[in-house]
Design an enzyme around this catalytic site. Structure first.
Site, PDB file in Angstrom:
ATOM      1  N   LYS A 107     -50.260  13.465 -50.640  1.00 56.12           N
ATOM      2  CA  LYS A 107     -50.260  14.333 -51.880  1.00 56.12           C
ATOM      3  C   LYS A 107     -51.234  12.751 -52.407  1.00 56.12           C
ATOM      4  CE  LYS A 107     -46.140  15.795 -52.080  1.00 56.12           C
ATOM      5  NZ  LYS A 107     -44.947  16.438 -52.678  1.00 56.12           N
TER       6      LYS A 107
ATOM      7  N   ARG B 200     -41.947  12.077 -56.483  1.00 61.18           N
ATOM      8  CA  ARG B 200     -42.477  12.292 -55.338  1.00 61.18           C
ATOM      9  C   ARG B 200     -42.786  11.149 -53.582  1.00 61.18           C
ATOM     10  NH1 ARG B 200     -42.606  18.299 -55.645  1.00 61.18           N
ATOM     11  NH2 ARG B 200     -42.755  19.382 -57.575  1.00 61.18           N
TER      12      ARG B 200
ATOM     13  N   GLY C 168     -39.746  18.029 -46.736  1.00 57.07           N
ATOM     14  CA  GLY C 168     -38.735  18.422 -46.972  1.00 57.07           C
ATOM     15  C   GLY C 168     -37.813  17.056 -46.390  1.00 57.07           C
TER      16      GLY C 168
ATOM     17  N   MET D 197     -38.100  13.801 -47.577  1.00 60.88           N
ATOM     18  CA  MET D 197     -38.271  13.116 -48.233  1.00 60.88           C
ATOM     19  C   MET D 197     -37.550  12.728 -49.624  1.00 60.88           C
ATOM     20  SD  MET D 197     -41.345   9.756 -46.713  1.00 60.88           S
ATOM     21  CE  MET D 197     -42.041  11.540 -46.187  1.00 60.88           C
TER      22      MET D 197
ATOM     23  N   ARG E 252     -52.522  20.665 -49.529  1.00 59.06           N
ATOM     24  CA  ARG E 252     -52.722  20.439 -47.714  1.00 59.06           C
ATOM     25  C   ARG E 252     -53.155  20.358 -46.605  1.00 59.06           C
ATOM     26  NH1 ARG E 252     -46.313  19.162 -47.800  1.00 59.06           N
ATOM     27  NH2 ARG E 252     -45.439  21.175 -47.685  1.00 59.06           N
TER      28      ARG E 252
ATOM     29  N   HIS F 240     -37.543  26.295 -46.777  1.00 59.61           N
ATOM     30  CA  HIS F 240     -37.340  25.009 -45.356  1.00 59.61           C
ATOM     31  C   HIS F 240     -37.469  26.307 -44.481  1.00 59.61           C
ATOM     32  CE1 HIS F 240     -35.458  21.533 -42.915  1.00 59.61           C
ATOM     33  NE2 HIS F 240     -35.883  21.081 -43.729  1.00 59.61           N
TER      34      HIS F 240
ATOM     35  N   ARG G  42     -47.013  21.507  -2.573  1.00 54.54           N
ATOM     36  CA  ARG G  42     -45.630  20.548  -2.154  1.00 54.54           C
ATOM     37  C   ARG G  42     -45.333  21.575  -0.346  1.00 54.54           C
ATOM     38  NH1 ARG G  42     -43.730  19.951  -8.471  1.00 54.54           N
ATOM     39  NH2 ARG G  42     -45.384  22.418  -7.734  1.00 54.54           N
TER      40      ARG G  42
ATOM     41  N   ARG H  48     -50.274  19.414   0.475  1.00 55.28           N
ATOM     42  CA  ARG H  48     -49.275  17.788   0.757  1.00 55.28           C
ATOM     43  C   ARG H  48     -49.025  18.321   2.108  1.00 55.28           C
ATOM     44  NH1 ARG H  48     -45.503  15.158  -3.433  1.00 55.28           N
ATOM     45  NH2 ARG H  48     -44.477  17.100  -2.578  1.00 55.28           N
TER      46      ARG H  48
ATOM     47  N   GLU I 180     -49.279   6.465  -3.838  1.00 55.15           N
ATOM     48  CA  GLU I 180     -48.025   6.644  -4.696  1.00 55.15           C
ATOM     49  C   GLU I 180     -47.560   5.714  -4.754  1.00 55.15           C
ATOM     50  OE1 GLU I 180     -45.726   9.902  -4.027  1.00 55.15           O
ATOM     51  OE2 GLU I 180     -47.227  10.499  -1.376  1.00 55.15           O
TER      52      GLU I 180
ATOM     53  N   SER J   9     -55.026  11.606  -4.698  1.00 56.44           N
ATOM     54  CA  SER J   9     -54.242  11.978  -5.287  1.00 56.44           C
ATOM     55  C   SER J   9     -53.458  11.796  -6.062  1.00 56.44           C
ATOM     56  CB  SER J   9     -53.847  13.433  -5.173  1.00 56.44           C
ATOM     57  OG  SER J   9     -53.503  13.600  -5.292  1.00 56.44           O
TER      58      SER J   9
ATOM     59  N   GLY K   3     -50.505   9.952  -6.685  1.00 53.94           N
ATOM     60  CA  GLY K   3     -48.592  10.530  -7.476  1.00 53.94           C
ATOM     61  C   GLY K   3     -47.952   9.889  -8.209  1.00 53.94           C
ATOM     62  N   THR K   4     -48.499   9.875  -9.652  1.00 55.06           N
ATOM     63  CA  THR K   4     -47.912   9.032 -10.745  1.00 55.06           C
ATOM     64  C   THR K   4     -46.402   9.709 -11.642  1.00 55.06           C
ATOM     65  OG1 THR K   4     -48.759  10.696 -12.073  1.00 55.06           O
ATOM     66  CG2 THR K   4     -49.732   9.287 -12.295  1.00 55.06           C
ATOM     67  N   ASN K   5     -45.493  10.098 -10.574  1.00 51.77           N
ATOM     68  CA  ASN K   5     -44.108  11.007 -10.806  1.00 51.77           C
ATOM     69  C   ASN K   5     -43.846   9.820  -9.965  1.00 51.77           C
ATOM     70  OD1 ASN K   5     -44.644  13.246 -11.503  1.00 51.77           O
ATOM     71  ND2 ASN K   5     -44.225  13.838 -10.354  1.00 51.77           N
ATOM     72  N   ASP K   6     -44.258   8.984  -8.466  1.00 47.22           N
ATOM     73  CA  ASP K   6     -43.711   8.459  -7.443  1.00 47.22           C
ATOM     74  C   ASP K   6     -44.206   6.366  -8.004  1.00 47.22           C
ATOM     75  OD1 ASP K   6     -41.455   8.557  -5.587  1.00 47.22           O
ATOM     76  OD2 ASP K   6     -42.949   9.985  -4.492  1.00 47.22           O
TER      77      ASP K   6
ATOM     78  N   CYS L 151     -52.151  14.210  -9.524  1.00 52.20           N
ATOM     79  CA  CYS L 151     -51.019  15.811  -9.749  1.00 52.20           C
ATOM     80  C   CYS L 151     -49.823  15.565 -10.013  1.00 52.20           C
ATOM     81  CB  CYS L 151     -51.128  15.663  -7.599  1.00 52.20           C
ATOM     82  SG  CYS L 151     -50.993  15.154  -6.844  1.00 52.20           S
TER      83      CYS L 151
ATOM     84  N   TYR M 282     -60.331  15.397 -12.076  1.00 55.79           N
ATOM     85  CA  TYR M 282     -59.557  16.073 -11.900  1.00 55.79           C
ATOM     86  C   TYR M 282     -57.796  15.941 -12.881  1.00 55.79           C
ATOM     87  CZ  TYR M 282     -57.454  16.183  -7.427  1.00 55.79           C
ATOM     88  OH  TYR M 282     -57.021  15.945  -6.598  1.00 55.79           O
TER      89      TYR M 282
END
Length: 886
Positions: free
Chosen positions: A27, A97, A106, A108, A341, A459, A575, A631, A758, A777, A779-782, A844, A864
């Site tokens: 602002k 303000r 809204g 603050m 803004r 709002h 899977r 897989r 993984e 590949s 496997g970032t979950n495991d 993946c 990828y």
């Protein structure tokens, strides 16, 4: 020379500029910029965000230099205006303000009409010749100061006002005359003194510092903290404070106030959009207390002011090269701009505005790509009411189409209930007369928002659009009774917990639940994503594929088709275990599990082989010409058998097996920690016939489709490798099966055999594994689960508290932990390519659809990312942004 903490803006000249948002807040920086552009802005000064940081570090006190600079700039403002704060003859009044570097509408606090006291109010009355206006401004100031600075409940003031209106027999505030408003002021003073236990401050300097304290204090109020958490806003110094000379939209009937957008913030259409109220202050418009007039009617009511406003709108949009959200006040026919803004907008509007600005020559394609957020794009994939369903339905009410999309949920009447119900897994629609900043938590969890009052810039409308929540506002047929937790429409009662459906695109409300459907990509969105694809495809990557590609995780042909429609360039994860849970395969697979001999297991797998061939043929057909990573079976065998004795007995009967033998086998399969147990490649080692069957099905399906003219590109992925020897054994087995299937076949198949990285040890030894893998590949979950030692199924019990206490910045299963898990990914890529320079690598896990994780993947050199079908458009955009930000 002392540090500058306060920045002045006056007639045609300001000490700040637009680029100083981090220091002056959005602002303050834009007020300075508009001043320098010669746009009519009431003079004032900005106390920097650095002072907010000092305020909290110094136990809510200020260095003497800050107080000195505020006094000097106040003196400068008084001289420019020819008025003095608190003067009984001709007093200066100011607004105080907030304004952070990132807009938080809204969240603050604001105080208007500061400087009024029992003598200054008489000076205002005398100088304006409008006694009613003076006392109306004074009662507003007492209420706002009491509420914002001293914590006097807003309702206490409203009750006092309503008592006087009842006594006078009027319904609207504007029907009270000057004498009535004097009574209101007296009543407000009593409310203040009873609550605070001291008199209302008459010293304007005390008022000023009280308001400054309140604005800085609001930086860490509950709603602001929650808003920043929801919108992932961090690393800001704090809010600035803008002290600005007042202009009065409630001076007379020739005065007014409004909010406008240079383009429609809901649709992005290029027309001047907004609302205004005559004889009102700004809070009246955004609070939804009175129903505003559409901006278009100002053209006939005051063509001169309207033309000036249009000229300013065009100048500001051209200057900032983006859609602008502006606040204005008309005082006695004279126009002032109070704010500009870059406007909050829906996803639909964001895409249209970006594409239109490119086509209008205002910005380039790269700018357009950079401006769209993942959250905005996600909104375009929100459900809509199916035209077929809507055709035969009559809405129960109509309001304003405040934020597009459709929502179905159970009615709740306050934010706390919304959060409580949502925590139990309920889908809710928040129904309010009008929302306020305190409702932010409930709005965040609600499927949609319905209000009975308020306009398109209320709002509810502004915040819902920013969140991508469907919203129907100003639905005056909805009569809410919070005491009974009901609302009525035309005499019909709807209770808390009843289902309703909102159509925020048309402003319609329906009883009950209506079928919703996902929209398809079209128009401007396709054009924008095609630009994103061009950027991605020019990115230089090692390996087989060109550019930074986006694949999908898909287990069924219909999922694959949806992903291709959304722009997927291959499948990064199929899977196969999901296929085994189909009833036709599950019985045979369970027979295999309980078999006593190899031959019995092979015989049990034969019916599954035929079905798996059909599964893979369907996917290959859809993905014609695109790579498909499949897989091999990953979960432990215990997931495929029942666990209770009753269910085991039923299964024994179904399979014709001995009950005791089956119970014993089920107990043998039980593991204390199955996610670290007998699964993945370990199954392939101990039960090679399972993987052999799957490889045979993949290659047989590939041959069959290739003979039909389909360009088939299978990538066989062996999961959960921890050692080189595991991959050596399983690759050798797979190759034997492939050679057998391909022996004498008249078509060639371009296939790869790779592995899933993984397990941390696989990343650490990636150079040893690389000679046996055609691709990696991640496997970032495991990988995340094993690196953190967190069970991804149980993190919900403690990770939210870790985030709240800032132990973690984010949930590592949603956004990739670049400093920890990311090191393993980078190491795996680097070590693998040291041995095999053209090694293809991708991701993946669920992180493949998260923008910040995608940015990391590009930096790490991956070819990828792969994500769920509905995240593919977001991944396409995020991948292009990663390339642009390299």
């Amino acid at each position: 020379m002392s540090e500058q903490y306060v920045y002045y803006f006056g007639t045609d000249k300001a000490e700040g500029r637009a680029e100083m948002k981090e220091l002056l807040g959005g602002k303050g920086a834009n007020l300075a910029e508009m001043t320098n552009l010669g746009i009519p802005v009431p003079p004032g000064f900005t106390i920097s965000t650095g002072v907010c940081s000092l305020y909290y570090r110094s136990d809510r006190t200020y260095p003497d230099e800050v107080r000195k600079q505020v006094a000097e700039n106040l003196d400068r403002l008084e001289k420019e205006m020819g008025k003095k704060l608190g003067n009984r003859e001709d007093p200066l009044l100011v607004s105080v303000r907030s304004g952070a570097a990132i807009s938080m509408p809204g969240m603050m606090d604001t105080v208007l009409n500061l400087g009024l006291n029992s003598s200054a109010v008489e000076g205002i009355a005398k100088n304006t010749g409008n006694t009613r206006f003076a006392w109306d401004a004074y009662r507003r100031f007492i209420q706002m100061y009491g509420d914002v600075v001293m914590g006097v409940p807003h309702e206490a003031f409203e009750n006092a006002l309503n008592a006087i209106k009842r006594e006078k027999g009027v319904g609207a505030d504007t029907e009270l005359n000057a004498d009535d408003l004097k009574k209101v002021v007296d009543s407000y003073m009593s409310v203040y003194e009873r609550t605070v236990d001291k008199e209302f401050p008459q010293d304007p300097i005390e008022q000023l510092w009280g308001a400054i304290d309140a604005v800085f204090g609001s930086w860490n109020n509950d709603r602001a903290l929650k808003y920043r958490s929801i919108n992932k806003i961090g690393d800001l110094l704090g809010t600035a404070v803008n002290v600005q000379s007042m202009v009065y939209g409630n001076w007379s009937d020739t005065s007014g106030t409004g909010v406008c957008f240079s383009r429609d913030p809901s649709t992005g259409e290029n027309y001047f959009y907004g609302e205004y109220l005559m004889n009102a202050q700004g809070e009246d418009v955004v609070a939804g207390i009175r129903t505003p007039e559409p901006l278009s009617s100002l053209e006939s009511a005051n063509p001169e002011v309207y033309k000036q406003l249009v000229d300013i709108k065009e100048r500001l949009e051209g200057h900032y090269r983006d859609m602008q959200d502006m606040e204005f006040t008309i005082q006695e026919g004279r126009l002032f701009l109070l704010q500009t803004r870059n406007g909050k907008r829906t996803g639909r509007a964001a895409v249209k505005v970006a594409v239109d600005l490119v086509n209008e020559g205002m910005i380039g394609r790269n700018d357009a790509i950079s401006r769209i957020t993942a959250e905005q794009l996600d909104q375009l994939l929100h459900p809509m009411i199916s035209p077929k369903a809507k055709k035969n339905l009559e809405p129960i009410a109509r309001g304003l189409e405040a934020s597009p999309g459709a929502a179905v949920g159970k009615v709740v009447f306050n934010a706390e209930e919304a959060e409580l119900w949502a925590s139990r897994g309920e889908k809710v629609v928040l129904v309010r007369r009008e929302t306020s900043p305190e409702d932010i938590g409930g709005m965040n969890v609600a499927e949609g928002i319905l209000t009975s009052t308020g306009g398109m810039t209320s709002h509810a409308a502004v915040v819902a659009r920013g969140m991508g929540k469907p919203c129907v506002a100003g639905c005056k047929d909805v009569v809410i009774d919070e005491s009974t937790k009901t609302f009525s429409i035309g005499g019909k009662i709807y209770r808390e917990g009843d289902f309703i459906t909102l159509d925020g695109s048309d402003g319609e409300v329906y009883a009950g639940t209506i079928e919703l459907e996902k929209p398809s990509l079209s128009g401007e969105l396709n054009e924008l994503l095609s630009w994103a694809d061009e950027i991605r495809h020019k990115a230089k990557r090692v390996g087989i594929e060109d550019g930074f590609m986006v694949r999908t995780n898909a287990d069924l042909p219909q999922d694959a088709r949806l992903a291709v429609d959304f722009g997927a360039e291959g499948i990064g994860l199929t899977r196969t275990e999901h296929m085994f849970f189909e009833e036709a395969k599950l019985t045979s697979f369970r027979s295999m599990i309980i078999a006593d001999s190899l031959q019995e297991r092979v015989d049990a797998l034969k019916p599954i082989l035929k079905l798996q061939i059909e599964d893979f043929r369907g996917i290959f057909r859809v993905m014609d010409g695109k790579p498909v990573t499949i897989r091999l079976l990953d979960p432990p065998l215990h997931e495929f058998v029942p666990h209770s004795e009753t269910e085991v007995r039923e299964l024994a009967k179904e399979l014709g097996a001995n009950v005791e033998k089956l119970l014993k086998r089920v107990m043998e399969l039980k593991e204390l920690n199955p996610m670290l147990g007998h699964r993945g490649c370990r199954l392939g080692i101990t039960y090679p016939e399972i993987y052999d069957m799957q490889v045979e099905a993949i290659m047989t399906a590939a041959v069959a489709e290739a003979r039909m003219g389909i360009d088939v590109r299978p990538e066989i992925m062996i999961p959960l490798i921890g050692s080189t020897a595991e991959l050596e054994v399983l690759r050798t087995n797979a190759q034997k099966v492939i050679n057998r299937v391909m022996d004498g076949v008249d078509v060639g198949i371009d296939y790869l055999i790779g592995t899933m990285i993984e397990i941390p040890r696989a990343a650490l030894t990636a150079d040893l594994i690389a000679p046996h893998a055609d691709f990696y590949s991640f496997g970032t979950n495991d990988l995340t689960q094993m690196t953190f030692g967190f069970s991804r199924d149980d993190v919900g019990t403690f990770v939210p508290e870790y985030i709240e206490k800032k132990i973690l910045k984010f949930d590592p299963f949603q956004t990739l932990d670049a400093s920890g898990v990311g090191q393993l990914v980078e190491m795996g890529v680097r070590k693998g390519r040291n041995v095999k320079p053209t090694l293809k690598a991708g991701i993946c896990g669920e992180h493949g659809g998260d923008p910040s994780s995608i940015a990391f993947c590009y930096k790490a050199g991956l070819n990828y990312v792969s994500c769920s079908p509905y995240r593919v458009p977001i991944a396409r955009l995020a991948a292009a942004q990663a390339v642009l930000n390299r």
